[in-house]
Design a protein around this motif. Structure first.
Motif, PDB file in Angstrom:
ATOM      1  N   LEU A  56     -15.358  -8.201 -13.216  1.00  0.00           N
ATOM      2  CA  LEU A  56     -15.984  -8.848 -12.070  1.00  0.00           C
ATOM      3  C   LEU A  56     -15.783  -8.075 -10.775  1.00  0.00           C
ATOM      4  O   LEU A  56     -14.665  -7.675 -10.447  1.00  0.00           O
ATOM      5  N   ASP A  57     -16.891  -7.902 -10.037  1.00  0.00           N
ATOM      6  CA  ASP A  57     -16.788  -7.409  -8.668  1.00  0.00           C
ATOM      7  C   ASP A  57     -16.274  -8.557  -7.803  1.00  0.00           C
ATOM      8  O   ASP A  57     -16.435  -9.732  -8.147  1.00  0.00           O
ATOM      9  N   LYS A  86     -11.656  -3.964  -2.104  1.00  0.00           N
ATOM     10  CA  LYS A  86     -10.690  -4.707  -1.287  1.00  0.00           C
ATOM     11  C   LYS A  86      -9.291  -4.376  -1.776  1.00  0.00           C
ATOM     12  O   LYS A  86      -8.993  -4.514  -2.953  1.00  0.00           O
ATOM     13  N   SER A  87      -8.440  -3.930  -0.881  1.00  0.00           N
ATOM     14  CA  SER A  87      -7.128  -3.470  -1.328  1.00  0.00           C
ATOM     15  C   SER A  87      -5.974  -3.981  -0.460  1.00  0.00           C
ATOM     16  O   SER A  87      -4.870  -3.480  -0.555  1.00  0.00           O
ATOM     17  N   LEU A  88      -6.239  -4.973   0.392  1.00  0.00           N
ATOM     18  CA  LEU A  88      -5.149  -5.547   1.165  1.00  0.00           C
ATOM     19  C   LEU A  88      -4.221  -6.317   0.232  1.00  0.00           C
ATOM     20  O   LEU A  88      -4.663  -6.865  -0.779  1.00  0.00           O
ATOM     21  N   PRO A  89      -2.929  -6.391   0.539  1.00  0.00           N
ATOM     22  CA  PRO A  89      -2.003  -7.137  -0.316  1.00  0.00           C
ATOM     23  C   PRO A  89      -2.459  -8.561  -0.599  1.00  0.00           C
ATOM     24  O   PRO A  89      -2.333  -9.055  -1.716  1.00  0.00           O
ATOM     25  N   SER A  90      -3.029  -9.221   0.426  1.00  0.00           N
ATOM     26  CA  SER A  90      -3.494 -10.600   0.237  1.00  0.00           C
ATOM     27  C   SER A  90      -4.633 -10.665  -0.775  1.00  0.00           C
ATOM     28  O   SER A  90      -4.767 -11.642  -1.518  1.00  0.00           O
ATOM     29  N   ASN A 101      -6.339 -10.897 -14.984  1.00  0.00           N
ATOM     30  CA  ASN A 101      -5.322 -10.223 -15.782  1.00  0.00           C
ATOM     31  C   ASN A 101      -5.068  -8.796 -15.308  1.00  0.00           C
ATOM     32  O   ASN A 101      -4.019  -8.221 -15.583  1.00  0.00           O
ATOM     33  N   ASP A 102      -6.057  -8.221 -14.621  1.00  0.00           N
ATOM     34  CA  ASP A 102      -5.916  -6.842 -14.154  1.00  0.00           C
ATOM     35  C   ASP A 102      -6.799  -6.641 -12.928  1.00  0.00           C
ATOM     36  O   ASP A 102      -7.687  -7.462 -12.645  1.00  0.00           O
ATOM     37  N   TYR A 103      -6.566  -5.536 -12.215  1.00  0.00           N
ATOM     38  CA  TYR A 103      -7.186  -5.305 -10.916  1.00  0.00           C
ATOM     39  C   TYR A 103      -7.372  -3.801 -10.769  1.00  0.00           C
ATOM     40  O   TYR A 103      -6.407  -3.051 -10.784  1.00  0.00           O
ATOM     41  N   LEU A 104      -8.626  -3.360 -10.676  1.00  0.00           N
ATOM     42  CA  LEU A 104      -8.917  -1.928 -10.585  1.00  0.00           C
ATOM     43  C   LEU A 104      -9.659  -1.644  -9.295  1.00  0.00           C
ATOM     44  O   LEU A 104     -10.714  -2.228  -9.030  1.00  0.00           O
ATOM     45  N   LYS A 105      -9.098  -0.761  -8.480  1.00  0.00           N
ATOM     46  CA  LYS A 105      -9.687  -0.472  -7.160  1.00  0.00           C
ATOM     47  C   LYS A 105     -10.795   0.568  -7.260  1.00  0.00           C
ATOM     48  O   LYS A 105     -10.693   1.538  -8.008  1.00  0.00           O
ATOM     49  N   LYS A 106     -11.856   0.342  -6.485  1.00  0.00           N
ATOM     50  CA  LYS A 106     -12.942   1.323  -6.372  1.00  0.00           C
ATOM     51  C   LYS A 106     -12.536   2.414  -5.382  1.00  0.00           C
ATOM     52  O   LYS A 106     -11.876   2.115  -4.378  1.00  0.00           O
TER      53      LYS A 106
END
Length: 230
Positions: A56-57, A86-90, A101-106
């Motif tokens: 998901l975007d 989006k890569s801010l800690p929040s 379950n996972d988070y992949l940055k563009k």
């Protein structure tokens, strides 16, 4: 056990050029990809043809991926990966709190995405009928590993692969301090800030799952690591 590459993916991305590249590459690798460009169409497509993993975007034209996943989670416990700039800690925390379950940055490597998809799909190829390596008593709970079933008074909770592996590590080393950097390198492959926040969220989830037995504690030694007390 089904072949991992036969996984069906619900891919929600409104940037069409990126979506086309990702979809085509995943299909060439043997995945089935159902593409949606917004929240509404994603929910409709999932209802008609359920996928067994969500990619998901976050920023979507009719909402955001966080809210979308919360809605999908009302009916499906399908593993989910966020793709986002989006890569801010929040933002990272919001992603995991919404059920990711996972988070992949563009920008991201499609090869890395495929590895993460295969890792998550691996957690749902097992069933309650599959033979476990062992069952371990954790206070009032029974933990079946490696299938990742946490049993409490006859009620079963299916853990994700990473939740199961982390709980296994904590229980087999109960009473000992597990160093934060060691856990991050073993399960996340790096010890950067975002992986650290992910680890914290997973530990919080495990505490929640084990909250019905107050004799169990996962202690946080700030800047050092975690210790499970049974």
């Amino acid at each position: 056990m089904a072949d991992l590459i036969k996984a069906k993916i619900l891919f929600v991305e409104d940037e069409l050029s990126l979506a086309e590249i990702v979809k085509e590459t995943l299909e060439l690798k043997g995945f089935e990809v159902i593409h949606a460009t917004n929240c509404v169409s994603a929910q409709i497509l999932q209802k008609k043809n359920p996928a067994n993993i969500f990619v998901l975007d976050v920023m979507l034209p009719d909402g955001d991926g966080f809210s979308l996943l919360k809605k999908l989670r009302q009916h499906y416990q399908t593993p989910a990966i966020f793709l986002t700039s989006k890569s801010l800690p929040s933002d990272v925390v919001s992603g995991f709190e919404s059920g990711a379950n996972d988070y992949l940055k563009k920008p991201f490597s499609i090869e890395e995405l495929i590895v993460r998809i295969k890792f998550l799909i691996g957690q749902i190829q097992t069933t309650n009928n599959e033979i476990t390596k062992y069952s371990r008593v954790i206070g009032d709970y029974l933990f079946h590993y490696p299938v990742g079933i946490l049993e409490y008074k006859g009620n079963n909770r299916k853990l994700t692969n990473r939740e199961s592996e982390l709980l296994h590590k904590l229980t087999t080393h109960s009473g000992n301090l597990l160093k934060r950097e060691d856990l991050l390198m073993e399960y996340w492959g790096n010890d950067d800030y975002f992986s650290g926040r992910s680890l914290d969220v997973f530990v919080t989830k495990l505490r929640k799952y084990l909250k019905d037995d107050p004799s169990i504690a996962i202690l946080n030694f700030r800047g050092q690591g975690y210790k499970m007390i049974l």
